[in-house]
Design an enzyme around this catalytic site. Structure first.
Site, PDB file in Angstrom:
ATOM      1  N   TRP A  73      18.536 -20.222 -56.521  1.00  0.00           N
ATOM      2  CA  TRP A  73      19.451 -19.065 -56.445  1.00  0.00           C
ATOM      3  C   TRP A  73      20.017 -18.731 -57.822  1.00  0.00           C
ATOM      4  O   TRP A  73      20.133 -17.562 -58.186  1.00  0.00           O
ATOM      5  CB  TRP A  73      20.609 -19.359 -55.472  1.00  0.00           C
ATOM      6  CG  TRP A  73      20.264 -19.184 -54.025  1.00  0.00           C
ATOM      7  CD1 TRP A  73      19.025 -19.264 -53.474  1.00  0.00           C
ATOM      8  CD2 TRP A  73      21.172 -18.879 -52.957  1.00  0.00           C
ATOM      9  NE1 TRP A  73      19.113 -19.035 -52.120  1.00  0.00           N
ATOM     10  CE2 TRP A  73      20.393 -18.806 -51.781  1.00  0.00           C
ATOM     11  CE3 TRP A  73      22.544 -18.680 -52.876  1.00  0.00           C
ATOM     12  CZ2 TRP A  73      20.969 -18.529 -50.527  1.00  0.00           C
ATOM     13  CZ3 TRP A  73      23.129 -18.411 -51.632  1.00  0.00           C
ATOM     14  CH2 TRP A  73      22.345 -18.328 -50.480  1.00  0.00           C
TER      15      TRP A  73
ATOM     16  N   ASP B 292      26.834 -28.303 -58.193  1.00  0.00           N
ATOM     17  CA  ASP B 292      26.177 -29.102 -57.153  1.00  0.00           C
ATOM     18  C   ASP B 292      26.546 -30.562 -57.368  1.00  0.00           C
ATOM     19  O   ASP B 292      26.849 -30.978 -58.486  1.00  0.00           O
ATOM     20  CB  ASP B 292      24.647 -28.931 -57.204  1.00  0.00           C
ATOM     21  CG  ASP B 292      23.981 -29.270 -55.877  1.00  0.00           C
ATOM     22  OD1 ASP B 292      23.536 -28.339 -55.176  1.00  0.00           O
ATOM     23  OD2 ASP B 292      23.910 -30.469 -55.505  1.00  0.00           O
TER      24      ASP B 292
ATOM     25  N   ASP C  59      30.986 -33.495 -56.645  1.00  0.00           N
ATOM     26  CA  ASP C  59      31.145 -33.320 -55.201  1.00  0.00           C
ATOM     27  C   ASP C  59      32.219 -32.258 -54.952  1.00  0.00           C
ATOM     28  O   ASP C  59      33.382 -32.446 -55.316  1.00  0.00           O
ATOM     29  CB  ASP C  59      31.570 -34.675 -54.613  1.00  0.00           C
ATOM     30  CG  ASP C  59      31.721 -34.626 -53.107  1.00  0.00           C
ATOM     31  OD1 ASP C  59      31.797 -33.513 -52.527  1.00  0.00           O
ATOM     32  OD2 ASP C  59      31.763 -35.715 -52.506  1.00  0.00           O
TER      33      ASP C  59
ATOM     34  N   ASP D  13      25.157 -21.949 -50.800  1.00  0.00           N
ATOM     35  CA  ASP D  13      24.000 -22.395 -50.026  1.00  0.00           C
ATOM     36  C   ASP D  13      24.174 -23.887 -49.723  1.00  0.00           C
ATOM     37  O   ASP D  13      23.221 -24.581 -49.397  1.00  0.00           O
ATOM     38  CB  ASP D  13      22.727 -22.144 -50.857  1.00  0.00           C
ATOM     39  CG  ASP D  13      21.443 -22.168 -50.025  1.00  0.00           C
ATOM     40  OD1 ASP D  13      21.520 -21.930 -48.802  1.00  0.00           O
ATOM     41  OD2 ASP D  13      20.369 -22.408 -50.599  1.00  0.00           O
TER      42      ASP D  13
ATOM     43  N   LYS E 224      25.946 -19.900 -46.425  1.00  0.00           N
ATOM     44  CA  LYS E 224      25.054 -20.408 -45.381  1.00  0.00           C
ATOM     45  C   LYS E 224      25.912 -21.153 -44.364  1.00  0.00           C
ATOM     46  O   LYS E 224      26.660 -22.063 -44.716  1.00  0.00           O
ATOM     47  CB  LYS E 224      24.040 -21.371 -45.992  1.00  0.00           C
ATOM     48  CG  LYS E 224      23.237 -22.082 -44.918  1.00  0.00           C
ATOM     49  CD  LYS E 224      21.944 -22.632 -45.425  1.00  0.00           C
ATOM     50  CE  LYS E 224      22.103 -23.839 -46.307  1.00  0.00           C
ATOM     51  NZ  LYS E 224      20.836 -24.184 -46.938  1.00  0.00           N
TER      52      LYS E 224
HETATM   53  C1  LIG Z   1      19.780 -25.971 -49.583  1.00  0.00           C
HETATM   54  S1  LIG Z   1      20.249 -26.838 -51.012  1.00  0.00           S
HETATM   55  C2  LIG Z   1      20.579 -25.535 -52.140  1.00  0.00           C
HETATM   56  C3  LIG Z   1      19.371 -24.876 -52.708  1.00  0.00           C
HETATM   57  C4  LIG Z   1      19.706 -23.915 -53.825  1.00  0.00           C
HETATM   58  N1  LIG Z   1      20.509 -22.783 -53.355  1.00  0.00           N
HETATM   59  C5  LIG Z   1      18.481 -23.361 -54.509  1.00  0.00           C
HETATM   60  O1  LIG Z   1      18.264 -22.163 -54.415  1.00  0.00           O
HETATM   61  O2  LIG Z   1      17.764 -24.113 -55.171  1.00  0.00           O
HETATM   62  C6  LIG Z   1      21.870 -27.375 -50.613  1.00  0.00           C
HETATM   63  C7  LIG Z   1      22.601 -28.024 -51.753  1.00  0.00           C
HETATM   64  O3  LIG Z   1      23.928 -28.364 -51.346  1.00  0.00           O
HETATM   65  C8  LIG Z   1      24.318 -29.472 -52.143  1.00  0.00           C
HETATM   66  N2  LIG Z   1      25.488 -30.172 -51.616  1.00  0.00           N
HETATM   67  C9  LIG Z   1      25.590 -30.849 -50.461  1.00  0.00           C
HETATM   68  N3  LIG Z   1      26.801 -31.413 -50.355  1.00  0.00           N
HETATM   69  C10 LIG Z   1      27.492 -31.078 -51.485  1.00  0.00           C
HETATM   70  C11 LIG Z   1      28.797 -31.378 -51.967  1.00  0.00           C
HETATM   71  N4  LIG Z   1      29.640 -32.152 -51.274  1.00  0.00           N
HETATM   72  N5  LIG Z   1      29.161 -30.880 -53.161  1.00  0.00           N
HETATM   73  C12 LIG Z   1      28.303 -30.101 -53.887  1.00  0.00           C
HETATM   74  N6  LIG Z   1      27.054 -29.794 -53.471  1.00  0.00           N
HETATM   75  C13 LIG Z   1      26.652 -30.279 -52.297  1.00  0.00           C
HETATM   76  C14 LIG Z   1      23.065 -30.346 -52.110  1.00  0.00           C
HETATM   77  O4  LIG Z   1      23.079 -31.301 -53.150  1.00  0.00           O
HETATM   78  C15 LIG Z   1      21.952 -29.324 -52.221  1.00  0.00           C
HETATM   79  O5  LIG Z   1      21.503 -29.191 -53.540  1.00  0.00           O
END
Ligand SMILES: C[S@@+](CC[C@H](N)C(=O)[O-])C[C@H]1O[C@@H](n2cnc3c(N)ncnc32)[C@H](O)[C@@H]1O
EC number: 2.1.1.166
Length: 208
Positions: free
Chosen positions: A64, A82, A98, A123, A163
């Site tokens: 994205w 992320d 986080d 996302d 999302k």
């Molecule tokens: C579906 S992936 C995103 C894909 C991204 N939008 C792309 O286009 O490449 C969901 C993301 O949410 C992140 N995520 C999950 N829990 C999180 C948190 N507590 N803090 C930050 N990021 C988090 C994951 O590490 C993952 O990279």
């Protein structure tokens, strides 16, 4: 050594390699198939314009952010975050951490500085355990935090994309969005797997 693989992970791998969006993303040099979801959303809703300041939450591996940076162009800004590391992308400032931790939110705010955002996109999705009773609240918690952040950083008139997984808390969340945006609606891009409960909620015209 034999590596045990469950039926469902085998099916996932097969689907992944057969997937037209995975193939297309490789051909076009996109970092993830998720790029197509943002492209589809943007084509329908004209969310991203040159010169915008955009915040991308849950950005790794960067599909994205890559699209967003191209579309906002040299006069725009993309601040991405992320919990996982992300390889650098031109035009993208990245904060790793986080998002449930206040220090990470503060670091993103600091990176933005005095600038408010035109668009916040999320996302984010937690690692799925497969147990809905665990996964759904964890996913809802992340999008609630994303909405809180959007309320802090958006300009009046700004937009928000998140999302959200259909299930417990979904209707309440959409209603909560309605209290801050003039128009709230959902989209299910063709590139989003039909059997996934994910949809994208879009809030237009932020009213602080
Ligand atoms: C579906 S992936 C995103 C894909 C991204 N939008 C792309 O286009 O490449 C969901 C993301 O949410 C992140 N995520 C999950 N829990 C999180 C948190 N507590 N803090 C930050 N990021 C988090 C994951 O590490 C993952 O990279």
């Amino acid at each position: 050594m034999l590596v045990a693989r469950s039926k469902s992970s085998g099916r996932w791998l097969q689907e992944h390699f057969d997937d037209q969006y995975v193939k297309k993303s490789r051909e076009l040099g996109y970092r993830s198939r998720a790029s197509f979801k943002l492209l589809e959303l943007n084509e329908k809703d004209k969310l991203i314009r040159p010169g915008m300041t955009l915040v991308d939450l849950g950005a790794a591996p960067g599909g994205w952010s890559q699209i967003a940076a191209e579309l906002v162009g040299d006069h725009g800004r993309v601040v991405s975050s992320d919990i996982l590391p992300m390889d650098p992308l031109p035009g993208v400032q990245f904060v790793q951490g986080d998002f449930t931790e206040e220090s990470v939110l503060n670091e993103i705010l600091q990176t933005l500085g005095d600038q408010l955002a035109d668009l916040v996109i999320s996302d984010m999705a937690p690692n799925m355990s497969g147990m809905n009773a665990v996964d759904q609240p964890a996913a809802m918690y992340l999008v609630e935090l994303a909405l809180d952040m959007a309320r802090q950083v958006l300009k009046p008139g700004g937009d928000f994309v998140a999302k959200v997984f259909q299930g417990e808390g979904f209707d309440e969340y959409m209603n909560d969005m309605r209290s801050s945006f003039t128009k709230v609606y959902s989209r299910k891009p063709d590139s989003s797997r039909a059997r996934s409960r994910e949809v994208y909620l879009i809030g237009r015209n932020f009213r602080p």
